[in-house]
Motif scaffolding. Structure first.
Motif, PDB file in Angstrom:
ATOM      1  N   ASN A  19     -13.388   2.620 -11.294  1.00 29.88           N
ATOM      2  CA  ASN A  19     -12.823   1.276 -11.297  1.00 29.88           C
ATOM      3  C   ASN A  19     -11.889   0.989 -10.125  1.00 29.88           C
ATOM      4  O   ASN A  19     -11.447  -0.145  -9.956  1.00 29.88           O
ATOM      5  CB  ASN A  19     -12.044   1.045 -12.595  1.00 29.88           C
ATOM      6  N   LEU A  20     -11.587   1.969  -9.315  1.00 32.31           N
ATOM      7  CA  LEU A  20     -10.564   1.786  -8.294  1.00 32.31           C
ATOM      8  C   LEU A  20     -10.957   0.773  -7.229  1.00 32.31           C
ATOM      9  O   LEU A  20     -10.144  -0.011  -6.762  1.00 32.31           O
ATOM     10  CB  LEU A  20     -10.253   3.136  -7.629  1.00 32.31           C
ATOM     11  N   ALA A  21     -12.192   0.770  -6.817  1.00 31.26           N
ATOM     12  CA  ALA A  21     -12.615  -0.080  -5.711  1.00 31.26           C
ATOM     13  C   ALA A  21     -12.572  -1.554  -6.062  1.00 31.26           C
ATOM     14  O   ALA A  21     -12.588  -2.416  -5.175  1.00 31.26           O
ATOM     15  CB  ALA A  21     -14.036   0.294  -5.272  1.00 31.26           C
ATOM     16  N   TYR A  22     -12.490  -1.896  -7.332  1.00 29.67           N
ATOM     17  CA  TYR A  22     -12.552  -3.285  -7.754  1.00 29.67           C
ATOM     18  C   TYR A  22     -11.191  -3.838  -8.147  1.00 29.67           C
ATOM     19  O   TYR A  22     -11.077  -4.971  -8.585  1.00 29.67           O
ATOM     20  CB  TYR A  22     -13.516  -3.419  -8.938  1.00 29.67           C
ATOM     21  N   ALA A  23     -10.138  -3.052  -8.002  1.00 24.78           N
ATOM     22  CA  ALA A  23      -8.814  -3.520  -8.392  1.00 24.78           C
ATOM     23  C   ALA A  23      -8.275  -4.514  -7.377  1.00 24.78           C
ATOM     24  O   ALA A  23      -8.698  -4.562  -6.224  1.00 24.78           O
ATOM     25  CB  ALA A  23      -7.860  -2.331  -8.508  1.00 24.78           C
ATOM     26  N   LYS A  24      -7.327  -5.321  -7.806  1.00 21.32           N
ATOM     27  CA  LYS A  24      -6.729  -6.341  -6.969  1.00 21.32           C
ATOM     28  C   LYS A  24      -5.896  -5.711  -5.864  1.00 21.32           C
ATOM     29  O   LYS A  24      -5.140  -4.773  -6.080  1.00 21.32           O
ATOM     30  CB  LYS A  24      -5.848  -7.248  -7.825  1.00 21.32           C
ATOM     31  N   GLU A  25      -5.996  -6.256  -4.641  1.00 24.51           N
ATOM     32  CA  GLU A  25      -5.231  -5.723  -3.524  1.00 24.51           C
ATOM     33  C   GLU A  25      -3.750  -6.057  -3.701  1.00 24.51           C
ATOM     34  O   GLU A  25      -3.374  -7.156  -4.108  1.00 24.51           O
ATOM     35  CB  GLU A  25      -5.752  -6.320  -2.211  1.00 24.51           C
ATOM     36  N   ILE A  26      -2.871  -5.096  -3.406  1.00 29.74           N
ATOM     37  CA  ILE A  26      -1.437  -5.299  -3.545  1.00 29.74           C
ATOM     38  C   ILE A  26      -0.737  -4.809  -2.284  1.00 29.74           C
ATOM     39  O   ILE A  26      -1.334  -4.175  -1.422  1.00 29.74           O
ATOM     40  CB  ILE A  26      -0.892  -4.518  -4.759  1.00 29.74           C
ATOM     41  N   LYS A 121      -0.033  16.205   6.807  1.00 33.65           N
ATOM     42  CA  LYS A 121      -0.394  15.415   7.979  1.00 33.65           C
ATOM     43  C   LYS A 121      -1.760  14.789   7.702  1.00 33.65           C
ATOM     44  O   LYS A 121      -2.742  15.498   7.437  1.00 33.65           O
ATOM     45  CB  LYS A 121      -0.458  16.301   9.223  1.00 33.65           C
ATOM     46  N   ASP A 122      -1.825  13.447   7.735  1.00 37.61           N
ATOM     47  CA  ASP A 122      -3.067  12.719   7.507  1.00 37.61           C
ATOM     48  C   ASP A 122      -3.699  12.334   8.841  1.00 37.61           C
ATOM     49  O   ASP A 122      -2.998  12.094   9.832  1.00 37.61           O
ATOM     50  CB  ASP A 122      -2.814  11.449   6.696  1.00 37.61           C
ATOM     51  N   PHE A 123      -5.033  12.244   8.853  1.00 33.12           N
ATOM     52  CA  PHE A 123      -5.781  11.848  10.038  1.00 33.12           C
ATOM     53  C   PHE A 123      -6.715  10.690   9.669  1.00 33.12           C
ATOM     54  O   PHE A 123      -7.379  10.738   8.634  1.00 33.12           O
ATOM     55  CB  PHE A 123      -6.621  13.022  10.572  1.00 33.12           C
ATOM     56  N   ASP A 124      -6.754   9.673  10.522  1.00 33.22           N
ATOM     57  CA  ASP A 124      -7.687   8.566  10.300  1.00 33.22           C
ATOM     58  C   ASP A 124      -9.100   9.025  10.627  1.00 33.22           C
ATOM     59  O   ASP A 124      -9.355   9.551  11.712  1.00 33.22           O
ATOM     60  CB  ASP A 124      -7.320   7.368  11.173  1.00 33.22           C
ATOM     61  N   LEU A 125     -10.027   8.838   9.693  1.00 31.95           N
ATOM     62  CA  LEU A 125     -11.422   9.186   9.916  1.00 31.95           C
ATOM     63  C   LEU A 125     -12.252   7.937  10.116  1.00 31.95           C
ATOM     64  O   LEU A 125     -12.778   7.690  11.207  1.00 31.95           O
ATOM     65  CB  LEU A 125     -11.961  10.001   8.735  1.00 31.95           C
ATOM     66  N   PHE A 126     -12.376   7.112   9.075  1.00 30.83           N
ATOM     67  CA  PHE A 126     -13.040   5.819   9.202  1.00 30.83           C
ATOM     68  C   PHE A 126     -12.625   4.939   8.041  1.00 30.83           C
ATOM     69  O   PHE A 126     -12.062   5.414   7.045  1.00 30.83           O
ATOM     70  CB  PHE A 126     -14.567   5.967   9.252  1.00 30.83           C
ATOM     71  N   SER A 127     -12.895   3.652   8.172  1.00 29.57           N
ATOM     72  CA  SER A 127     -12.546   2.672   7.141  1.00 29.57           C
ATOM     73  C   SER A 127     -13.776   1.874   6.759  1.00 29.57           C
ATOM     74  O   SER A 127     -14.692   1.669   7.568  1.00 29.57           O
ATOM     75  CB  SER A 127     -11.457   1.714   7.647  1.00 29.57           C
ATOM     76  N   THR A 128     -13.799   1.433   5.504  1.00 30.11           N
ATOM     77  CA  THR A 128     -14.832   0.525   5.015  1.00 30.11           C
ATOM     78  C   THR A 128     -14.139  -0.729   4.496  1.00 30.11           C
ATOM     79  O   THR A 128     -12.911  -0.864   4.597  1.00 30.11           O
ATOM     80  CB  THR A 128     -15.657   1.176   3.889  1.00 30.11           C
ATOM     81  N   SER A 129     -14.888  -1.611   3.915  1.00 28.03           N
ATOM     82  CA  SER A 129     -14.313  -2.847   3.396  1.00 28.03           C
ATOM     83  C   SER A 129     -13.416  -2.601   2.182  1.00 28.03           C
ATOM     84  O   SER A 129     -12.618  -3.463   1.829  1.00 28.03           O
ATOM     85  CB  SER A 129     -15.432  -3.827   3.025  1.00 28.03           C
ATOM     86  N   PHE A 130     -13.546  -1.427   1.550  1.00 30.89           N
ATOM     87  CA  PHE A 130     -12.771  -1.185   0.333  1.00 30.89           C
ATOM     88  C   PHE A 130     -11.832   0.017   0.414  1.00 30.89           C
ATOM     89  O   PHE A 130     -10.963   0.172  -0.440  1.00 30.89           O
ATOM     90  CB  PHE A 130     -13.700  -1.008  -0.872  1.00 30.89           C
ATOM     91  N   ALA A 131     -11.961   0.884   1.427  1.00 32.00           N
ATOM     92  CA  ALA A 131     -11.126   2.085   1.444  1.00 32.00           C
ATOM     93  C   ALA A 131     -10.992   2.647   2.853  1.00 32.00           C
ATOM     94  O   ALA A 131     -11.865   2.445   3.710  1.00 32.00           O
ATOM     95  CB  ALA A 131     -11.703   3.150   0.519  1.00 32.00           C
TER      96      ALA A 131
END
Length: 222
Positions: A19-26, A121-131
């Motif tokens: 259900n996470l991908a469908y939650a309201k953006e905050i 330490k986090d690294f940016d890999l790629f982004s999609t429309s939801f995550a």
């Protein structure tokens, strides 16, 4: 009981992910909480049994794959640097032992409760429309607050325990951060609590306590 707890926690985490991908953006906070479930893959410990009377006995405890459950609270110090405090419970059944007089008859296990302070330490890999997908590496130090071995010794069930042992760990994996503030991840950790000396009714038991775990994580920025 342990298996049921492990399965129930895993089902809960998997259900939450659907259900996470469908939650309201905050608006995202720097603080977060998470819950972890996984498999504890500790190495078969070398062990020395030092009875109150008689000669020292040495051998191995042969352990099965077990479970790991935990939770933590963290803070984004910078967009790619996180600090986190966590508590983890891990348990593995002992299937057999090469130490004379030691037996798993009636059930035997090795378990620990461990408190850790971690930095990631986090690294940016790629982004999609939801995550946003971010691999990470991390290091942690802390306290094995209690380590226990329950096993049959010379026909009598014994409990050996030790408190407040230094431990450290290295972590890696990947998290995906939903725009709603929820996130999930898959991880791998190596933990080492050294060679604690566990106290028992009939003597002391020194054991190596280290190994890997594979993990599924779900969390929320708040």
């Amino acid at each position: 009981m342990k298996l049921n707890l492990h399965v129930s926690a895993t089902i809960f985490l998997l259900s939450a992910l659907t259900n996470l991908a469908y939650a309201k953006e905050i608006n995202l906070s720097k603080w977060y909480v998470n819950a972890t479930a996984g498999a504890s893959l500790i190495n078969d410990p070398n062990a020395d049994y030092m009875p109150d009377s008689g000669a020292e006995r040495k051998g191995k405890l042969n352990v099965d794959n077990g479970m790991l459950l935990g939770g933590g609270v963290g803070y984004f110090l910078m967009p790619d640097i996180r600090l986190e405090g966590e508590v983890v419970y891990r348990s593995n059944d002992i299937s057999s032992s090469s130490i004379t007089g030691f037996s798993s008859q009636g059930g035997a296990d090795i378990a620990a409760v461990i408190y850790m302070a971690n930095v990631y330490k986090d690294f940016d890999l790629f982004s999609t429309s939801f995550a946003n997908f971010k691999p990470y590496i991390g290091l942690g130090v802390g306290n094995a607050q209690e380590t226990d071995v329950d096993i049959n010794v010379d026909g009598v069930k014994q409990e050996f325990s030790d408190k407040n042992r230094f431990a450290y760990q290295a972590l890696t994996g990947i998290n995906w951060y939903y725009k709603s503030g929820w996130f999930a991840g898959l991880g791998l950790r190596y933990m080492d609590a050294g060679r604690p000396r566990l106290n028992g009714n009939s003597g002391d038991l020194k054991v190596d306590y280290d190994g890997l775990s594979t993990e599924l994580k779900v969390g929320l920025r708040f």
